[in-house]
Enzyme design. Structure first.
Site, mmCIF file in Angstrom:
data_model
loop_
_atom_site.group_PDB
_atom_site.id
_atom_site.type_symbol
_atom_site.label_atom_id
_atom_site.label_comp_id
_atom_site.label_asym_id
_atom_site.label_seq_id
_atom_site.Cartn_x
_atom_site.Cartn_y
_atom_site.Cartn_z
ATOM 1 N N SER A 1 -2.408 77.943 -10.395
ATOM 2 C CA SER A 1 -3.410 77.326 -9.519
ATOM 3 C C SER A 1 -4.607 78.258 -9.337
ATOM 4 O O SER A 1 -5.613 77.867 -8.745
ATOM 5 C CB SER A 1 -2.793 76.992 -8.163
ATOM 6 O OG SER A 1 -2.330 78.170 -7.536
ATOM 7 N N LYS B 1 3.857 76.501 4.936
ATOM 8 C CA LYS B 1 3.846 77.718 4.120
ATOM 9 C C LYS B 1 5.225 78.354 4.160
ATOM 10 O O LYS B 1 5.948 78.207 5.153
ATOM 11 C CB LYS B 1 2.828 78.721 4.698
ATOM 12 C CG LYS B 1 2.292 79.701 3.668
ATOM 13 C CD LYS B 1 1.035 79.179 3.015
ATOM 14 C CE LYS B 1 0.441 80.158 2.039
ATOM 15 N NZ LYS B 1 -0.871 79.712 1.559
#
Ligand code: PHE
Length: 342
Positions: free
Chosen positions: A145, A75
């Protein structure tokens, strides 16, 4: 964060253009290159940003493993100080700084969007780093997304409803959606179209327009059939009154102990890294593996089957849903490199 070191690689750099700390945390590459989104938000201190990156990266390891994807977990966090306004020029500078850092990973970390970033930012990042996903369709990507993420959460909600109420139907159910950002707002409208009575909560009240609203304070303890955490993490624990909790927010639990507290209170909690995997499943199976849209969406819908498995194992074994989902992930990680700790 106190505890043993478990991440493979964590890099924090003071952005030379922005003066803002940019962070890439790679938790695991045991299943393949680490994949995970970029969070751009304000933090009280840069250390809070690093702690968030570490937690979120670990969550991506589990998310990708449970989803059966050949990717590890990572991340990025752009940790804007709470006192610094997020102006367009600061965003652009900070994204450029992060893009340069991502490029140094040379494909061992694949970046996508997360809270605070979207497909247009991915276009900009591509001028600094090749391994960036989720560009708009006009740029050859698969677009936001948030849509497949919401589809996966809906499949998870239906599986959860089946376990709790014996029917997957959302019709007539009172569903509280907390966080009306890109995924939460899609969920709210899909649930309403399917006949649910939707209650919305968000710190930005205008995002809840058109819905019955409740204040954010105390919202996780609101009476409802389903509680859908769709904002930031660290919010779900003892005190929840809905019999079913399922949503896309990452790191939902206040602590890992909360999983047992919820089980003991008769609350069914669908682990966030199971329910929220639709975005990464869709984007990466299409963009990195070349699946057709229908095939990729079928993989997203299969989240419902995984939820069913996790919930029925927890019920049969008297374990928590967290333990069962982690066991599923660890099984995949151990199959990849037997004998190594995750
Ligand atoms: N933000 C997504 C998540 O938390 C990560 C993501 C990565 C989405 C790559 C799309 C593409 O799961």
């Amino acid at each position: 964060m106190v505890g043993p070191w478990e991440h493979e690689e964590v890099v924090t750099r003071l952005g030379p253009r922005s003066g803002v700390p940019v962070i890439v945390a790679v938790h695991s590459r045991r299943l393949g290159p680490a994949a995970g989104g970029i969070r751009l938000t304000q933090y009280p201190t840069w250390q809070d940003g690093v702690a968030d990156a570490l937690r979120l990266a670990r969550g991506m390891t589990y998310k990708n493993a449970v989803a059966g994807l050949p990717f590890g977990g990572g991340k990025s966090v752009i940790a804007v100080p709470a006192t610094t306004p997020v102006t367009p020029s600061l965003r652009a500078d900070a994204l450029a700084d992060l893009g340069e850092l991502i490029a140094t990973f040379d494909g061992s970390y694949l970046a996508g969007p997360d809270i605070g970033t979207g497909p247009d930012d991915m276009v900009y990042l591509r001028s600094f780093a090749r391994h960036v996903f989720c560009l708009p369709e006009s740029h050859g990507g698969t677009g936001p997304s948030s849509l497949p993420t919401a589809r996966g959460v809906l499949a998870a909600i239906r599986a959860g409803l089946t376990a709790v109420f014996g029917s997957p139907s959302v019709s007539g159910r009172r569903v509280v959606v907390v966080g009306m950002g890109s995924v939460g707002s899609l969920l709210a409208s899909a649930l309403r179209s399917a006949g649910a009575s939707v209650v919305a909560a968000d710190l930005i009240e205008s995002r809840c327009a058109g819905y019955e609203t409740v204040p954010v304070a105390g919202v996780y303890e609101t009476e409802a059939d389903v509680l859908v955490p769709a904002a930031v993490g660290g919010v779900v624990g003892a005190g929840v009154r809905a019999p079913l909790v399922v949503g896309p927010a990452n790191n939902q639990l206040r602590s890992d102990d909360a999983a047992a507290a919820l089980r003991d209170a008769g609350v069914v909690w669908v682990p966030d890294f199971v329910a929220g995997a639709g975005g990464v499943i869709y984007t990466l199976t299409r963009e990195a593996e070349g699946l057709a849209p229908d095939a990729a969406m079928a993989r997203v819908e299969a989240i419902g089957d995984t939820v069913e498995t996790v919930l029925s194992k927890a019920a049969a074994n008297g374990t928590t849903t967290l333990e069962e989902a982690v066991a599923l992930a660890e099984g995949r990680l151990n199959d990849a490199t037997p004998g190594r700790r995750s």
